[in-house]
Design a protein around this motif. Structure first.
Motif, PDB file in Angstrom:
ATOM      1  N   SER A   1       0.850  -1.185   0.000  1.00  0.00           N
ATOM      2  CA  SER A   1       0.000   0.000   0.000  1.00  0.00           C
ATOM      3  C   SER A   1       0.890   1.240   0.000  1.00  0.00           C
ATOM      4  O   SER A   1       2.098   1.171   0.245  1.00  0.00           O
ATOM      5  CB  SER A   1      -0.925  -0.001   1.223  1.00  0.00           C
TER       6      SER A   1
ATOM      7  N   ASN B   1      -1.816  -6.416  -5.924  1.00  0.00           N
ATOM      8  CA  ASN B   1      -2.478  -7.452  -5.131  1.00  0.00           C
ATOM      9  C   ASN B   1      -3.469  -6.856  -4.131  1.00  0.00           C
ATOM     10  O   ASN B   1      -3.965  -7.564  -3.267  1.00  0.00           O
ATOM     11  CB  ASN B   1      -1.444  -8.315  -4.397  1.00  0.00           C
ATOM     12  N   SER B   2      -3.769  -5.557  -4.276  1.00  0.00           N
ATOM     13  CA  SER B   2      -4.678  -4.892  -3.353  1.00  0.00           C
ATOM     14  C   SER B   2      -5.466  -3.827  -4.099  1.00  0.00           C
ATOM     15  O   SER B   2      -4.879  -2.981  -4.792  1.00  0.00           O
ATOM     16  CB  SER B   2      -3.881  -4.251  -2.209  1.00  0.00           C
TER      17      SER B   2
ATOM     18  N   THR C   1      -7.128  -1.460  -2.621  1.00  0.00           N
ATOM     19  CA  THR C   1      -6.795  -0.209  -1.930  1.00  0.00           C
ATOM     20  C   THR C   1      -5.517   0.383  -2.497  1.00  0.00           C
ATOM     21  O   THR C   1      -5.412   1.593  -2.726  1.00  0.00           O
ATOM     22  CB  THR C   1      -6.633  -0.466  -0.425  1.00  0.00           C
ATOM     23  N   SER C   2      -4.538  -0.478  -2.738  1.00  0.00           N
ATOM     24  CA  SER C   2      -3.255  -0.028  -3.278  1.00  0.00           C
ATOM     25  C   SER C   2      -3.417   0.580  -4.669  1.00  0.00           C
ATOM     26  O   SER C   2      -2.722   1.544  -5.017  1.00  0.00           O
ATOM     27  CB  SER C   2      -2.283  -1.204  -3.330  1.00  0.00           C
TER      28      SER C   2
ATOM     29  N   PRO D   1      -5.154 -10.812  -6.523  1.00  0.00           N
ATOM     30  CA  PRO D   1      -4.839 -10.978  -5.101  1.00  0.00           C
ATOM     31  C   PRO D   1      -3.864 -12.111  -4.859  1.00  0.00           C
ATOM     32  O   PRO D   1      -3.592 -12.931  -5.748  1.00  0.00           O
ATOM     33  CB  PRO D   1      -6.206 -11.286  -4.476  1.00  0.00           C
TER      34      PRO D   1
ATOM     35  N   ALA E   1      -0.518  -4.548   1.963  1.00  0.00           N
ATOM     36  CA  ALA E   1      -1.449  -4.430   0.836  1.00  0.00           C
ATOM     37  C   ALA E   1      -2.531  -5.499   0.978  1.00  0.00           C
ATOM     38  O   ALA E   1      -3.634  -5.236   1.435  1.00  0.00           O
ATOM     39  CB  ALA E   1      -0.703  -4.558  -0.483  1.00  0.00           C
ATOM     40  N   PHE E   2      -2.206  -6.720   0.583  1.00  0.00           N
ATOM     41  CA  PHE E   2      -3.127  -7.847   0.708  1.00  0.00           C
ATOM     42  C   PHE E   2      -2.376  -8.898   1.506  1.00  0.00           C
ATOM     43  O   PHE E   2      -1.527  -9.606   0.983  1.00  0.00           O
ATOM     44  CB  PHE E   2      -3.515  -8.362  -0.685  1.00  0.00           C
TER      45      PHE E   2
ATOM     46  N   GLY F   1      -4.354  -1.340   3.987  1.00  0.00           N
ATOM     47  CA  GLY F   1      -4.506  -2.038   2.722  1.00  0.00           C
ATOM     48  C   GLY F   1      -5.870  -2.685   2.624  1.00  0.00           C
ATOM     49  O   GLY F   1      -6.898  -2.097   2.981  1.00  0.00           O
ATOM     50  N   ASP F   2      -5.892  -3.948   2.184  1.00  0.00           N
ATOM     51  CA  ASP F   2      -7.149  -4.694   2.029  1.00  0.00           C
ATOM     52  C   ASP F   2      -7.446  -5.602   3.217  1.00  0.00           C
ATOM     53  O   ASP F   2      -8.265  -6.520   3.120  1.00  0.00           O
ATOM     54  CB  ASP F   2      -7.090  -5.543   0.755  1.00  0.00           C
ATOM     55  N   SER F   3      -6.804  -5.356   4.363  1.00  0.00           N
ATOM     56  CA  SER F   3      -6.951  -6.267   5.504  1.00  0.00           C
ATOM     57  C   SER F   3      -8.392  -6.377   5.976  1.00  0.00           C
ATOM     58  O   SER F   3      -8.869  -7.481   6.294  1.00  0.00           O
ATOM     59  CB  SER F   3      -6.045  -5.821   6.656  1.00  0.00           C
TER      60      SER F   3
END
Length: 385
Positions: free
Chosen positions: A116, A147-148, A150-151, A169, A286-287, A307-309
């Motif tokens: 991220s 892989n995210s 959000t990123s 992802p 990130a992911f 990130g995508d958590s």
């Protein structure tokens, strides 16, 4: 089809783990994959070679090694004769750009971004240079892979521009990462624990951005309220962080309550022994591979909103703001209060979802489809980037 991966290094980390999974994926067996690492001495180089892939490590540390390492990278790239060049992480992306540039024919280039980017705070000077260079050159590759989700948005705001942005992802292996009662019993016995103990664990490289210090602070807040709780931190060390955490543990009076396993990176051997997984990252994430692997082991999670958590955890746990030990401790206490049966139900729900949506076979197939599709397209003119 031949794919050349160029990665910054082959140390223990999320990007390196995902690359290893692609090398191992049965569905990609028709693809001849080769790896060039830009720094030597990677702990995961042997595992990558064990897949049968050609793996070379060069030395791009700076000074004279930078020149000789660049020459060696160029020689290896020409010898590989790839149909696609795949970069991994910011420095690896730049190395992949160099690898593509020296080939006798123009082949598709894919860049992989694995973190991220809320800001550049906490990034060292070399990382900042690489991030800015990636931004300026982001139109050169035929595709940018993140892989995210959000990123993706964070990098767009930062100025990354490309007409082919892909979200792929991380993928997870439900056979390697799964509940294992026998392994759980052995591990707990080695730790001097039994089923009366509630074990919270954090498995990640020992780095300030991963938030182990905040996890430790949360453990100190919980030790009285949850007398049967025990805490585990495990991961490869980064710049002496293990010693700093050990000192913090002693200062907090957590000896005998919190265990720190410096250098341990076989997550599949430890995760089944836990009751709740904690991810306390404050940046970069990130992911999260760690969260996905914990969910595969049917562990409910407490995670920070990086990130995508939050999306990855879903309904299988709780999400709190980063860098807030009080909030982290409160969420951990809530998980303890749910009881074993409810925690098990959350973990089972998380495992089912991760394997359904992020199974490694499906994710590897998507990488293969991307590479095949790009290789089948007519090459862009040199002036097109």
């Amino acid at each position: 089809m031949r794919v050349l991966h160029v990665i910054t290094a082959l140390g223990v980390g999320g990007a390196e783990n995902m690359l290893l999974k692609l090398l191992q994926a049965p569905g990609l067996s028709p693809v001849r994959q080769q790896v060039i690492a830009m720094l030597p001495g990677g702990a995961m180089a042997g595992a990558c070679r064990a897949t049968g892939a050609q793996v070379d490590e060069v030395d791009l540390l700076g000074g004279l090694p930078l020149a000789s390492g660049s020459l060696r990278l160029a020689q290896l790239a020409r010898r590989a004769a790839p149909d696609v060049v795949q970069g991994w992480m910011y420095h690896g992306n730049l190395g992949a750009l160099l690898a593509r540039a020296v080939l006798p024919r123009r082949v598709p280039l894919v860049w992989g971004v694995r973190q991220s980017l809320a800001s550049l705070d906490g990034e060292n000077a070399w990382a900042r240079v690489a991030i800015h260079a990636n931004r300026l050159l982001s139109g050169r590759p035929e595709a940018l892979v993140f892989n995210s989700s959000t990123s993706i948005e964070q990098h767009r705001r930062f100025g990354f521009r490309n007409g082919n942005v892909q979200f792929l992802p991380n993928g997870f292996d439900g056979e390697r990462f799964r509940p294992d009662p026998a392994l759980r019993a052995r591990c707990r016995q080695a730790w001097g624990l039994d089923e009366s103990h509630l074990v919270f664990g954090m498995l990640a490289r020992l780095h300030p951005a991963k938030g182990q210090a905040h996890f430790l602070e949360a453990a100190a807040r919980l030790r009285t309220a949850l007398p049967t709780a025990r805490f585990v931190i495990a991961g490869p060390d980064h710049a002496g962080q293990g010693a700093a955490l050990q000192a913090q543990c002693r200062a907090a009076g957590l000896d005998g309550v919190l265990r720190i396993l410096v250098g341990h990176h076989a997550a599949h051997e430890l995760l089944p022994a836990l009751d709740v997984f904690v991810s306390a990252s404050t940046a970069i994430e990130a992911f999260s591979n760690a969260i996905g692997e914990a969910l595969c082991c049917a562990l409910p999670c407490v995670a920070t909103d990086i990130g995508d958590s939050a999306w990855l955890v879903g309904d299988a746990g709780l999400v709190v703001e980063p860098a807030a030990p009080d909030a982290l401790a409160a969420a951990m206490a809530t998980m303890a209060g749910l009881g074993a049966e409810r925690r098990a139900a959350l973990g089972a729900q998380g495992r089912e979802r991760v394997l359904r949506e992020f199974g490694i076979a499906a994710v590897a197939a998507r990488f293969g489809e991307l590479w095949q599709g790009l290789a089948a397209q007519p090459p862009r003119a040199a002036g097109a980037g």
